[in-house]
Scaffold this active site. Sequence first.
Site, PDB file in Angstrom:
ATOM      1  N   GLU A  90       6.920  16.112  16.477  1.00 23.74           N
ATOM      2  CA  GLU A  90       7.540  15.909  15.167  1.00 23.74           C
ATOM      3  C   GLU A  90       6.929  16.882  14.161  1.00 23.74           C
ATOM      4  O   GLU A  90       5.724  16.866  13.933  1.00 23.74           O
ATOM      5  CB  GLU A  90       7.312  14.472  14.696  1.00 23.74           C
ATOM      6  CG  GLU A  90       8.020  14.183  13.393  1.00 23.74           C
ATOM      7  CD  GLU A  90       7.807  12.758  12.908  1.00 23.74           C
ATOM      8  OE1 GLU A  90       6.674  12.264  12.986  1.00 23.74           O
ATOM      9  OE2 GLU A  90       8.790  12.161  12.433  1.00 23.74           O
ATOM     10  N   GLY A 125       0.558   4.008  13.376  1.00 25.21           N
ATOM     11  CA  GLY A 125       1.124   2.775  13.945  1.00 25.21           C
ATOM     12  C   GLY A 125       0.256   2.256  15.087  1.00 25.21           C
ATOM     13  O   GLY A 125      -0.005   1.050  15.199  1.00 25.21           O
ATOM     14  N   LYS A 139       0.873  -1.186   0.000  1.00 20.15           N
ATOM     15  CA  LYS A 139       0.000   0.000   0.000  1.00 20.15           C
ATOM     16  C   LYS A 139       0.904   1.229   0.000  1.00 20.15           C
ATOM     17  O   LYS A 139       1.444   1.614   1.045  1.00 20.15           O
ATOM     18  CB  LYS A 139      -0.885  -0.061   1.250  1.00 20.15           C
ATOM     19  CG  LYS A 139      -1.390   1.269   1.773  1.00 20.15           C
ATOM     20  CD  LYS A 139      -2.369   1.949   0.851  1.00 20.15           C
ATOM     21  CE  LYS A 139      -2.861   3.240   1.485  1.00 20.15           C
ATOM     22  NZ  LYS A 139      -2.006   4.400   1.133  1.00 20.15           N
ATOM     23  N   GLU A 148       7.993   1.133  11.962  1.00 16.57           N
ATOM     24  CA  GLU A 148       8.998   2.213  11.911  1.00 16.57           C
ATOM     25  C   GLU A 148       8.212   3.517  11.984  1.00 16.57           C
ATOM     26  O   GLU A 148       7.569   3.899  11.004  1.00 16.57           O
ATOM     27  CB  GLU A 148       9.784   2.150  10.602  1.00 16.57           C
ATOM     28  CG  GLU A 148      10.610   0.895  10.397  1.00 16.57           C
ATOM     29  CD  GLU A 148      11.866   0.865  11.232  1.00 16.57           C
ATOM     30  OE1 GLU A 148      12.168   1.865  11.924  1.00 16.57           O
ATOM     31  OE2 GLU A 148      12.553  -0.169  11.204  1.00 16.57           O
ATOM     32  N   SER A 202       3.492   7.393  10.589  1.00 16.55           N
ATOM     33  CA  SER A 202       3.399   8.151  11.833  1.00 16.55           C
ATOM     34  C   SER A 202       3.074   7.237  13.021  1.00 16.55           C
ATOM     35  O   SER A 202       2.517   6.148  12.858  1.00 16.55           O
ATOM     36  CB  SER A 202       2.307   9.207  11.700  1.00 16.55           C
ATOM     37  OG  SER A 202       1.063   8.570  11.524  1.00 16.55           O
ATOM     38  N   THR A 203       3.390   7.718  14.187  1.00 13.75           N
ATOM     39  CA  THR A 203       3.119   6.952  15.407  1.00 13.75           C
ATOM     40  C   THR A 203       1.614   6.746  15.576  1.00 13.75           C
ATOM     41  O   THR A 203       1.169   5.657  15.966  1.00 13.75           O
ATOM     42  CB  THR A 203       3.729   7.684  16.621  1.00 13.75           C
ATOM     43  OG1 THR A 203       5.149   7.699  16.440  1.00 13.75           O
ATOM     44  CG2 THR A 203       3.404   6.987  17.927  1.00 13.75           C
ATOM     45  N   CYS A 243      12.110  10.832   9.044  1.00 16.04           N
ATOM     46  CA  CYS A 243      11.814  10.358  10.405  1.00 16.04           C
ATOM     47  C   CYS A 243      13.013  10.581  11.320  1.00 16.04           C
ATOM     48  O   CYS A 243      12.858  10.767  12.517  1.00 16.04           O
ATOM     49  CB  CYS A 243      11.453   8.886  10.350  1.00 16.04           C
ATOM     50  SG  CYS A 243      12.683   7.897   9.485  1.00 16.04           S
TER      51      CYS A 243
END
Length: 501
Positions: free
Chosen positions: A404, A252, A195, A269, A248-249, A303
């Site tokens: 971030e 995730g 994806k 990651e 992104s966190t 990142c």
Amino acid sequence: METRVTDQSAPFASPQFINPDTPRLLLIDGQWRPSASGKTFSTSDPSTGRIVASIAEGSERDVDMAVAAARRAFEGAWRKFKPFERQRLLLRLADLVDEHFEELATIETIDMGAPITRTRGGRQRVVGLIRFYAGLATAIHGETIENSIAGEVFSYTLKEPVGVVGAIVPWNSPIGLGIWKIAPALATGCTVVLKPAEQASLSLLRLGELICEAGFPDGVFNVVTGFGNVGAALSAHPDVNKITFTGSTETGQAIIRASAGNVKRLSLELGGKSPDIVFADADIEAAALGAANAVFVNSGQMCIAGSRLYVEHGIYDEFVARVAEYGANMRVGAPLDPDTQMGPLVSGEQLDRVTGYMAAGVREGARAVTGGARLHGAAWSQGFFVPPTVFAGVKDSMSIAREEIFGPVISAMPFTDIDDVIHRANDTAFGLGSGVWTRDVGKAHRVSAAIQSGTVWVNCYLPLDPAVPFGGYKMSGYGRESGIHHVDEFLNVKSVFLKTA
Ligand code: NAD
């Protein structure tokens, strides 16, 4: 300080693949086909706003078809491929990617705005990654293990591919991040549904053509383009065995929740807010250039960007001025121009995000030594351009020091001594990268040991290598990419006890 501009209007040739009249399709079971809904979405050049392609918009139905194709391939033709055969195909792919790298780099530059010198410069890394994992395809092995069981029982382990892998990638370096997932998955005998990010799918779609050309059986590699719902469907799919994700966190965390249904394997990651620490005894010239590049490369859309710059108090003013001068002298402009050092941000959404943080920095009391707001004027009006920005007078509590930004923004803070900086560098939810600049080897070693991050660069910043593991601590994720153990992320370990007498 003023930002220098390269010519936005210069004509640069597009590869044939970029043609807005030819919609780019999904790759499912070796066939390029429209999405089940027939819908498409468009993608534009972020330096001009010009629409460059229309792309099939996948949905849950397409994910179902792609996963079914990947399952059939996993249990059918692909399962019978020996390691040497998988290796041969990967080496063929490496040659094709090498041969077509200029085209891939150009497509990526047009689609996501990274300067052509950067995308071209990825050749060694990308081709090297494929060859590295091709090597590992023939090096996968279990162990024989002596046990203490009474009687004659022999024990050993087998390593088996986990099955169907969903690979979900962001837009900031599509080919590099995509290959980092695809190559080890294929090396181990898994099948893949990829994806790409909706903002920059084109280079990975071209890669899909090269994977077909390399001769992988139908269904081994599939691509479903579209928005977050495609990634969410893959993450929740009961017949996907593993998700390998970069992004992104927040996403995730959503993937962790979605994966619970069938307890998928995950490697994540995620985001970062990496400290870059400069001691007064460092090579100041090298450190200033390194600190600037640690953030301004790829417009800060990395990142691992060393966006929290900690500078020992005695050299703080002079050092920050040098970094700012370097940033102000960077040539910002048309990404296909080989003289450009920094291109646009990827999208209007990213522009709003980054300029929002710039405004927050000023509001919270930081001072922009260079940059600090969107670039205005005719040369910039169509694209998503911001200048390299250095904020001084930043406090650890400010949003520009904690969150971030994913843009070319350095938050510079002074520190008093090694204990002070170690404590403050670790006072973050993230743990991806970090940098230390000093001539004192003892100090370098002490900081490297104390920093809570997956990578520490000493007197350099950014180098990565296929043989060296990469990944996060804390909310920057888990699992490691690169290194010989990366393939274990795609393997199950089966233990066998064999009674021999
Ligand atoms: P993102 O998380 O918004 O999107 C990444 C991918 O996830 C896209 O393909 C997107 O469509 C998909 N997605 C969105 N919602 C989803 C959902 N609910 N379930 C599954 N997939 C979903 O990230 P982004 O904005 O594209 O990329 C920037 C982020 O990526 C930054 O936080 C950056 O730090 C991170 N990143 C990390 C690394 C690393 O190696 N740690 C490398 C590059 C980028």
